[in-house]
Design a protein around this motif. Structure first.
Motif, PDB file in Angstrom:
ATOM      1  N   UNK A 376       0.854  -1.177   0.000  1.00 28.18           N
ATOM      2  CA  UNK A 376       0.000   0.000   0.000  1.00 28.18           C
ATOM      3  C   UNK A 376       0.896   1.234   0.000  1.00 28.18           C
ATOM      4  N   UNK A 377       0.432   2.286  -0.661  1.00 26.25           N
ATOM      5  CA  UNK A 377       1.205   3.516  -0.744  1.00 26.25           C
ATOM      6  C   UNK A 377       1.053   4.321   0.540  1.00 26.25           C
ATOM      7  N   UNK A 378       2.075   5.091   0.839  1.00 24.27           N
ATOM      8  CA  UNK A 378       2.084   5.980   1.990  1.00 24.27           C
ATOM      9  C   UNK A 378       0.755   6.735   2.103  1.00 24.27           C
ATOM     10  N   UNK A 379       0.059   6.534   3.206  1.00 28.06           N
ATOM     11  CA  UNK A 379      -1.279   7.085   3.357  1.00 28.06           C
ATOM     12  C   UNK A 379      -1.346   8.594   3.365  1.00 28.06           C
ATOM     13  N   UNK A 380      -0.369   9.244   4.014  1.00 32.46           N
ATOM     14  CA  UNK A 380      -0.409  10.709   4.073  1.00 32.46           C
ATOM     15  C   UNK A 380      -0.245  11.325   2.693  1.00 32.46           C
ATOM     16  N   UNK A 381       0.447  10.612   1.778  1.00 31.62           N
ATOM     17  CA  UNK A 381       0.600  11.103   0.410  1.00 31.62           C
ATOM     18  C   UNK A 381      -0.669  10.926  -0.408  1.00 31.62           C
ATOM     19  N   UNK A 382      -1.552  10.059   0.059  1.00 31.45           N
ATOM     20  CA  UNK A 382      -2.811   9.835  -0.657  1.00 31.45           C
ATOM     21  C   UNK A 382      -3.925  10.764  -0.178  1.00 31.45           C
ATOM     22  N   UNK A 383      -3.749  11.314   1.011  1.00 34.25           N
ATOM     23  CA  UNK A 383      -4.772  12.171   1.591  1.00 34.25           C
ATOM     24  C   UNK A 383      -4.653  13.602   1.064  1.00 34.25           C
ATOM     25  N   UNK A 384      -5.717  14.404   1.175  1.00 34.16           N
ATOM     26  CA  UNK A 384      -5.603  15.825   0.800  1.00 34.16           C
ATOM     27  C   UNK A 384      -4.466  16.491   1.563  1.00 34.16           C
ATOM     28  N   UNK A 385      -3.805  17.440   0.937  1.00 35.45           N
ATOM     29  CA  UNK A 385      -2.645  18.070   1.543  1.00 35.45           C
ATOM     30  C   UNK A 385      -2.910  18.668   2.911  1.00 35.45           C
ATOM     31  N   UNK A 386      -4.103  19.228   3.098  1.00 31.13           N
ATOM     32  CA  UNK A 386      -4.434  19.849   4.382  1.00 31.13           C
ATOM     33  C   UNK A 386      -4.349  18.841   5.528  1.00 31.13           C
ATOM     34  N   UNK A 387      -4.582  17.573   5.195  1.00 33.05           N
ATOM     35  CA  UNK A 387      -4.535  16.511   6.198  1.00 33.05           C
ATOM     36  C   UNK A 387      -3.197  15.781   6.140  1.00 33.05           C
ATOM     37  N   UNK A 388      -2.906  15.183   4.974  1.00 32.65           N
ATOM     38  CA  UNK A 388      -1.750  14.309   4.849  1.00 32.65           C
ATOM     39  C   UNK A 388      -0.437  14.969   5.179  1.00 32.65           C
ATOM     40  N   UNK A 389      -0.235  16.191   4.683  1.00 35.49           N
ATOM     41  CA  UNK A 389       0.999  16.923   4.974  1.00 35.49           C
ATOM     42  C   UNK A 389       0.730  18.116   5.889  1.00 35.49           C
ATOM     43  N   UNK A 390      -0.401  18.049   6.584  1.00 35.83           N
ATOM     44  CA  UNK A 390      -0.786  19.127   7.487  1.00 35.83           C
ATOM     45  C   UNK A 390      -1.115  18.604   8.869  1.00 35.83           C
ATOM     46  N   UNK A 391      -2.395  18.388   9.119  1.00 31.09           N
ATOM     47  CA  UNK A 391      -2.833  18.036  10.470  1.00 31.09           C
ATOM     48  C   UNK A 391      -2.409  16.644  10.909  1.00 31.09           C
ATOM     49  N   UNK A 392      -2.184  15.730   9.959  1.00 35.03           N
ATOM     50  CA  UNK A 392      -1.699  14.396  10.335  1.00 35.03           C
ATOM     51  C   UNK A 392      -0.280  14.518  10.882  1.00 35.03           C
ATOM     52  N   UNK A 393       0.571  15.257  10.187  1.00 38.06           N
ATOM     53  CA  UNK A 393       1.938  15.478  10.675  1.00 38.06           C
ATOM     54  C   UNK A 393       1.922  16.149  12.047  1.00 38.06           C
ATOM     55  N   UNK A 394       1.196  17.264  12.155  1.00 42.41           N
ATOM     56  CA  UNK A 394       1.184  18.000  13.428  1.00 42.41           C
ATOM     57  C   UNK A 394       0.478  17.206  14.516  1.00 42.41           C
ATOM     58  N   UNK A 395      -0.508  16.393  14.118  1.00 43.34           N
ATOM     59  CA  UNK A 395      -1.212  15.570  15.095  1.00 43.34           C
ATOM     60  C   UNK A 395      -0.308  14.531  15.743  1.00 43.34           C
ATOM     61  N   UNK A 396       0.631  14.009  14.970  1.00 40.17           N
ATOM     62  CA  UNK A 396       1.615  13.073  15.529  1.00 40.17           C
ATOM     63  C   UNK A 396       2.409  13.757  16.640  1.00 40.17           C
ATOM     64  N   UNK A 397       2.851  14.983  16.373  1.00 38.27           N
ATOM     65  CA  UNK A 397       3.631  15.730  17.367  1.00 38.27           C
ATOM     66  C   UNK A 397       2.783  15.998  18.608  1.00 38.27           C
ATOM     67  N   UNK A 398       1.529  16.380  18.406  1.00 42.04           N
ATOM     68  CA  UNK A 398       0.631  16.627  19.542  1.00 42.04           C
ATOM     69  C   UNK A 398       0.453  15.359  20.378  1.00 42.04           C
ATOM     70  N   UNK A 399       0.286  14.240  19.701  1.00 43.11           N
ATOM     71  CA  UNK A 399       0.066  12.975  20.408  1.00 43.11           C
ATOM     72  C   UNK A 399       1.298  12.571  21.210  1.00 43.11           C
ATOM     73  N   UNK A 400       2.471  12.644  20.576  1.00 41.89           N
ATOM     74  CA  UNK A 400       3.703  12.266  21.274  1.00 41.89           C
ATOM     75  C   UNK A 400       4.014  13.261  22.392  1.00 41.89           C
ATOM     76  N   UNK A 401       3.531  14.503  22.251  1.00 41.74           N
ATOM     77  CA  UNK A 401       3.737  15.521  23.295  1.00 41.74           C
ATOM     78  C   UNK A 401       2.846  15.300  24.502  1.00 41.74           C
ATOM     79  N   UNK A 402       1.824  14.460  24.348  1.00 47.14           N
ATOM     80  CA  UNK A 402       0.974  14.165  25.495  1.00 47.14           C
ATOM     81  C   UNK A 402      -0.493  14.489  25.333  1.00 47.14           C
ATOM     82  N   UNK A 403      -0.890  15.067  24.193  1.00 45.39           N
ATOM     83  CA  UNK A 403      -2.311  15.346  23.982  1.00 45.39           C
ATOM     84  C   UNK A 403      -3.065  14.027  23.826  1.00 45.39           C
ATOM     85  N   UNK A 404      -4.312  13.990  24.280  1.00 45.54           N
ATOM     86  CA  UNK A 404      -5.082  12.745  24.233  1.00 45.54           C
ATOM     87  C   UNK A 404      -5.333  12.325  22.790  1.00 45.54           C
ATOM     88  N   UNK A 405      -5.362  11.025  22.576  1.00 47.74           N
ATOM     89  CA  UNK A 405      -5.556  10.506  21.224  1.00 47.74           C
ATOM     90  C   UNK A 405      -6.902  10.938  20.663  1.00 47.74           C
TER      91      UNK A 405
END
Length: 418
Positions: A376-405
């Motif tokens: 399967x191809x990289x999912x973030x590359x298949x998603x709209x840019x606002x999500x795949x290269x936007x909120x998905x990337x930043x959401x990972x940082x938020x999650x690892x920083x301690x924000x609730x899933x």
């Protein structure tokens, strides 16, 4: 395997006033792509035999602003003859708008089927029509380790996720830190974590649900996505598992992260990252013996261990004899073999033999790529840019920083374009 121009395209080139000899004015084909620097030099070496045999001058333009520049060029009537897309989703958008030329309008389906596994043909297909010829590929589902260290410690490569977690626990018990993890990547910080989640999603929810997720047929805050995030959290949120804990993961540049493998003693023993991370290893590392890989293990036996991939796919905007000839060349083994021999390259072309790869670990990666039952191809590359290269990337940082899933997933879901 040397490329031979087909008789049909040779005749077309001759009738158009080109084909063989030195390049003539106007006898060019233009390419826009993301490959720059040393990688561009390797690409140009791979294209050189085509220029020599056809007399066509290939004019390549590399840019790190591809996704922004290409739509502007197309809209203004200045589209390149051929584009080297790093994301099939972007290519699909142009195909749906009728801007790209179907490959099967000038190449025989049998030729393409002999060149590529069906899974890769499917990745280049939009609405039942093939538009893309794949070139460079990345295998992302790799875990890197040092065989000498494993042998000295008595560690075995795991076959399941449970065994992987047990191995991690054993490393902690032995006084070590199991995982290297680096999420920092400038404006793209967070992307390495999205690869983790995508790999896990394939192993916990399966390929069909993965496809529904990347196309938003299920919401981003679906319980199965939450499971994937929390499974990633078993590693990323465990301070005993990651060098520097969550703060270290967020602040460590992704290219620096694997260097801990090669310290003496090692600062970490495992690193999940794509094949291209080898270019960031210390120069003293011998890829024939100092390091090895295994595929991220299965979690649910029902789904096994699918291979997450990324890559570059060529699509054709301008239907010229020169562009057709170039696309035919790109579908042949020769340009793939040339770059493979130069190193830092994997090809999905099934006529490229493993012997052309320059070291043992790359040959193993190529075998993983070509023998995978499910990719399967990289999912973030298949998603709209606002999500795949936007909120998905930043959401990972938020999650690892301690924000609730739950908060992270709801925020990403809210950002999905309506």
């Amino acid at each position: 395997m040397k490329y031979v121009l087909s008789s049909t395209l040779l005749l077309t080139l001759l009738l158009s006033g080109c084909g063989g000899g030195s390049s003539e004015s106007g006898n060019t084909v233009t390419i826009l792509g993301v490959v720059v620097g040393e990688q561009q030099q390797k690409l140009e070496q791979a294209l050189a035999p085509f220029e020599e045999k056809t007399g066509i001058d290939v004019v390549y333009e590399g840019t790190d602003a591809f996704a922004t520049l290409l739509p502007v060029r197309v809209e203004s009537g200045d589209a390149p003859d051929v584009a080297m897309f790093p994301q099939p989703g972007l290519m699909a958008g142009f195909a749906k708008e009728g801007k790209l030329v179907p490959i099967t309008s000038f190449l025989e389906p049998q030729t393409l089927q002999e060149a590529y596994p069906q899974t890769w043909l499917d990745l280049g297909t939009v609405e039942d029509t093939l538009y893309g010829i794949w070139y460079r590929a990345s295998v992302k589902s790799l875990v890197w380790y040092r065989p000498d260290v494993f042998e000295a410690q008595g560690y075995q490569t795991p076959k399941t996720w449970s065994e992987l977690m047990a191995l991690s626990d054993q490393m902690v018990a032995d006084g070590g830190t199991p995982w290297c993890l680096g999420l920092e990547s400038g404006s793209a910080t967070g992307w390495p974590g999205t690869d983790w989640v995508e790999d896990i999603m394939l192993r916990t929810a399966g390929p069909e649900v993965y496809d529904q997720w990347t196309s938003h047929q299920i919401p981003f805050n679906d319980s199965r996505v939450k499971t994937a995030f929390e499974t990633f959290g078993q590693v990323a949120l465990n301070p005993q598992y990651v060098v520097g804990g969550n703060v270290g993961a967020i602040s460590t540049p992704f290219g620096d992260a694997p260097r801990g493998l090669f310290d003496n003693p090692p600062r970490c023993y495992l690193h999940r990252q794509a094949n291209f991370i080898a270019s960031f290893f210390p120069e003293t590392v011998d890829l024939n013996q100092d390091v090895d890989v295994f595929v991220l293990p299965e979690i649910n036996p029902q789904f096994g261990a699918p291979v997450l991939v990324a890559g570059d796919v060529f699509g054709m905007f301008n239907d010229t004899p020169q562009a057709r000839a170039l696309m035919e060349y790109l579908a042949s083994p020769e340009p793939h073999e040339i770059w493979a021999e130069l190193g830092g390259f994997l090809s999905p072309h099934q006529q490229v033999g493993l012997e052309v790869y320059p070291n043992a670990v790359t040959r193993k990666q190529a075998e993983i790529l070509t023998s995978a039952e499910t990719i399967r191809f990289d999912g973030s590359d298949l998603m709209p840019g606002a999500v795949g290269t936007g909120t998905f990337w930043s959401g990972i940082v938020d999650y690892v920083s301690g924000q609730s899933v739950n908060e992270v997933l709801e925020s990403i879901e809210a950002s999905w374009p309506q």
